[in-house]
Scaffold this motif. Structure first.
Motif, PDB file in Angstrom:
ATOM      1  N   MET A   6     -60.093  -2.080  24.625  1.00 11.05           N
ATOM      2  CA  MET A   6     -60.669  -1.407  25.838  1.00 11.05           C
ATOM      3  C   MET A   6     -59.804  -0.853  26.847  1.00 11.05           C
ATOM      4  N   GLN A   7     -59.951   0.393  27.762  1.00 12.99           N
ATOM      5  CA  GLN A   7     -59.133   0.899  28.468  1.00 12.99           C
ATOM      6  C   GLN A   7     -60.081   1.447  29.571  1.00 12.99           C
ATOM      7  N   GLN A   8     -59.250   1.317  30.641  1.00  9.72           N
ATOM      8  CA  GLN A   8     -59.881   1.787  31.945  1.00  9.72           C
ATOM      9  C   GLN A   8     -59.474   3.227  32.100  1.00  9.72           C
ATOM     10  N   ILE A   9     -60.292   4.355  31.693  1.00  3.13           N
ATOM     11  CA  ILE A   9     -59.931   5.611  31.790  1.00  3.13           C
ATOM     12  C   ILE A   9     -60.732   6.397  33.095  1.00  3.13           C
ATOM     13  N   ARG A  10     -61.607   5.667  33.434  1.00  8.20           N
ATOM     14  CA  ARG A  10     -62.252   6.642  34.820  1.00  8.20           C
ATOM     15  C   ARG A  10     -61.945   5.725  35.928  1.00  8.20           C
ATOM     16  N   SER A  11     -62.578   6.121  37.069  1.00 11.01           N
ATOM     17  CA  SER A  11     -62.205   5.421  38.182  1.00 11.01           C
ATOM     18  C   SER A  11     -62.455   3.698  38.304  1.00 11.01           C
ATOM     19  N   ALA A  12     -61.790   3.000  39.219  1.00  7.97           N
ATOM     20  CA  ALA A  12     -61.925   1.646  38.939  1.00  7.97           C
ATOM     21  C   ALA A  12     -63.327   0.818  39.044  1.00  7.97           C
ATOM     22  N   ASP A  13     -64.231   1.629  39.647  1.00  8.16           N
ATOM     23  CA  ASP A  13     -65.664   1.415  39.946  1.00  8.16           C
ATOM     24  C   ASP A  13     -66.619   1.696  38.670  1.00  8.16           C
ATOM     25  N   GLU A  14     -65.904   2.329  37.862  1.00  6.68           N
ATOM     26  CA  GLU A  14     -66.838   2.540  36.607  1.00  6.68           C
ATOM     27  C   GLU A  14     -66.291   1.440  35.227  1.00  6.68           C
ATOM     28  N   SER A  15     -67.112   1.319  34.215  1.00  6.55           N
ATOM     29  CA  SER A  15     -66.978   0.209  33.309  1.00  6.55           C
ATOM     30  C   SER A  15     -65.891   0.929  32.268  1.00  6.55           C
ATOM     31  N   GLU A  16     -64.866  -0.135  31.681  1.00  3.97           N
ATOM     32  CA  GLU A  16     -64.108   0.301  30.610  1.00  3.97           C
ATOM     33  C   GLU A  16     -64.760   1.180  29.461  1.00  3.97           C
ATOM     34  N   THR A  17     -63.751   1.774  28.724  1.00  2.56           N
ATOM     35  CA  THR A  17     -64.298   2.421  27.466  1.00  2.56           C
ATOM     36  C   THR A  17     -63.544   1.875  26.389  1.00  2.56           C
ATOM     37  N   ARG A  18     -64.500   1.573  25.370  1.00  6.72           N
ATOM     38  CA  ARG A  18     -64.243   0.809  24.061  1.00  6.72           C
ATOM     39  C   ARG A  18     -63.943   1.786  23.197  1.00  6.72           C
ATOM     40  N   PHE A  19     -62.483   1.513  22.566  1.00  2.00           N
ATOM     41  CA  PHE A  19     -62.096   2.565  21.492  1.00  2.00           C
ATOM     42  C   PHE A  19     -62.172   1.797  20.355  1.00  2.00           C
ATOM     43  N   PHE A  20     -62.310   2.645  19.296  1.00  3.86           N
ATOM     44  CA  PHE A  20     -62.396   2.261  17.747  1.00  3.86           C
ATOM     45  C   PHE A  20     -61.544   2.894  16.938  1.00  3.86           C
ATOM     46  N   VAL A  21     -60.753   2.151  15.875  1.00  2.00           N
ATOM     47  CA  VAL A  21     -59.878   2.849  15.138  1.00  2.00           C
ATOM     48  C   VAL A  21     -60.291   2.303  13.724  1.00  2.00           C
ATOM     49  N   CYS A  22     -60.599   3.096  12.818  1.00  2.00           N
ATOM     50  CA  CYS A  22     -61.096   2.946  11.326  1.00  2.00           C
ATOM     51  C   CYS A  22     -60.045   2.068  10.803  1.00  2.00           C
ATOM     52  N   THR A  23     -60.192   0.957  10.184  1.00  2.00           N
ATOM     53  CA  THR A  23     -58.989   0.321   9.158  1.00  2.00           C
ATOM     54  C   THR A  23     -58.964   0.846   7.919  1.00  2.00           C
ATOM     55  N   GLU A  24     -59.708   1.882   7.249  1.00  2.00           N
ATOM     56  CA  GLU A  24     -59.434   2.731   6.485  1.00  2.00           C
ATOM     57  C   GLU A  24     -58.614   3.855   6.531  1.00  2.00           C
ATOM     58  N   CYS A  25     -59.359   4.969   7.304  1.00  2.00           N
ATOM     59  CA  CYS A  25     -58.958   6.158   7.412  1.00  2.00           C
ATOM     60  C   CYS A  25     -58.002   6.355   8.802  1.00  2.00           C
ATOM     61  N   GLU A  26     -58.239   5.447   9.735  1.00  2.00           N
ATOM     62  CA  GLU A  26     -57.615   5.546  11.134  1.00  2.00           C
ATOM     63  C   GLU A  26     -58.229   6.501  12.066  1.00  2.00           C
ATOM     64  N   HIS A  27     -59.407   7.026  11.635  1.00  2.00           N
ATOM     65  CA  HIS A  27     -60.271   7.856  12.637  1.00  2.00           C
ATOM     66  C   HIS A  27     -60.567   6.990  13.850  1.00  2.00           C
ATOM     67  N   LYS A  28     -60.320   7.726  14.981  1.00  2.00           N
ATOM     68  CA  LYS A  28     -60.326   7.005  16.422  1.00  2.00           C
ATOM     69  C   LYS A  28     -61.614   7.862  17.012  1.00  2.00           C
ATOM     70  N   TRP A  29     -62.434   6.808  17.613  1.00  2.00           N
ATOM     71  CA  TRP A  29     -63.572   7.236  18.328  1.00  2.00           C
ATOM     72  C   TRP A  29     -63.649   6.349  19.411  1.00  2.00           C
ATOM     73  N   ARG A  30     -64.788   6.524  20.562  1.00  2.00           N
ATOM     74  CA  ARG A  30     -64.927   5.670  21.771  1.00  2.00           C
ATOM     75  C   ARG A  30     -66.495   5.567  21.927  1.00  2.00           C
ATOM     76  N   GLU A  31     -66.803   4.619  22.396  1.00  2.00           N
ATOM     77  CA  GLU A  31     -68.291   4.118  22.932  1.00  2.00           C
ATOM     78  C   GLU A  31     -68.076   4.021  24.267  1.00  2.00           C
ATOM     79  N   ASP A  32     -68.989   5.030  24.799  1.00  2.00           N
ATOM     80  CA  ASP A  32     -69.216   4.973  26.424  1.00  2.00           C
ATOM     81  C   ASP A  32     -70.418   4.440  26.460  1.00  2.00           C
ATOM     82  N   ASP A  33     -70.601   3.444  27.978  1.00  2.00           N
ATOM     83  CA  ASP A  33     -71.877   3.290  28.400  1.00  2.00           C
ATOM     84  C   ASP A  33     -72.939   4.407  28.871  1.00  2.00           C
ATOM     85  N   HIS A  34     -74.135   4.304  28.536  1.00  2.00           N
ATOM     86  CA  HIS A  34     -75.074   5.359  28.936  1.00  2.00           C
ATOM     87  C   HIS A  34     -75.836   4.936  29.750  1.00  2.00           C
TER      88      HIS A  34
END
Length: 107
Positions: A79-107
């Motif tokens: 998890m990383q705080q990438i927006r302002s402090a009053d916004e929720s953190e963003t969860r980042f994923f890194v594939c264990t096979e290909c190391e592709h990186k993507w993120r999951e934002d709250d909607h």
């Protein structure tokens, strides 16, 4: 960021070196020593970058999630705080096979 002592609204700076409340007009002088300790939006842009190429060695947790790149079903996450402090953190994923990186934002 400075807040008004009178009404609690966010204050802005003016050319005369004063903090001015846009809501009630209260003014107070700027304090350069106090402002040096404030985190600015420019300071947030240079936040720590996590090198995930050796994620397993860093002890990042894994979870079951579908990699959109290779279809693998396991990924490291953090998890990383990438927006302002009053916004929720963003969860980042890194594939264990290909190391592709993507993120999951709250909607």
């Amino acid at each position: 960021m400075e807040f008004c002592d009178e009404c609690g609204s966010m204050m802005k700076t003016n050319d005369e070196g004063m903090w001015v409340c846009a809501s009630c007009g209260y003014e107070k002088p700027r304090d350069s020593a106090n402002e040096a300790q404030m985190t600015t939006t420019q300071g947030q842009e240079h936040s720590e970058v996590i090198d995930v190429s050796d994620a397993e060695d860093k002890g990042l947790p894994t979870t079951t999630v579908h990699c959109p790149e290779c279809g693998n079903d396991r990924a490291y996450w953090y998890m990383q705080q990438i927006r302002s402090a009053d916004e929720s953190e963003t969860r980042f994923f890194v594939c264990t096979e290909c190391e592709h990186k993507w993120r999951e934002d709250d909607h």
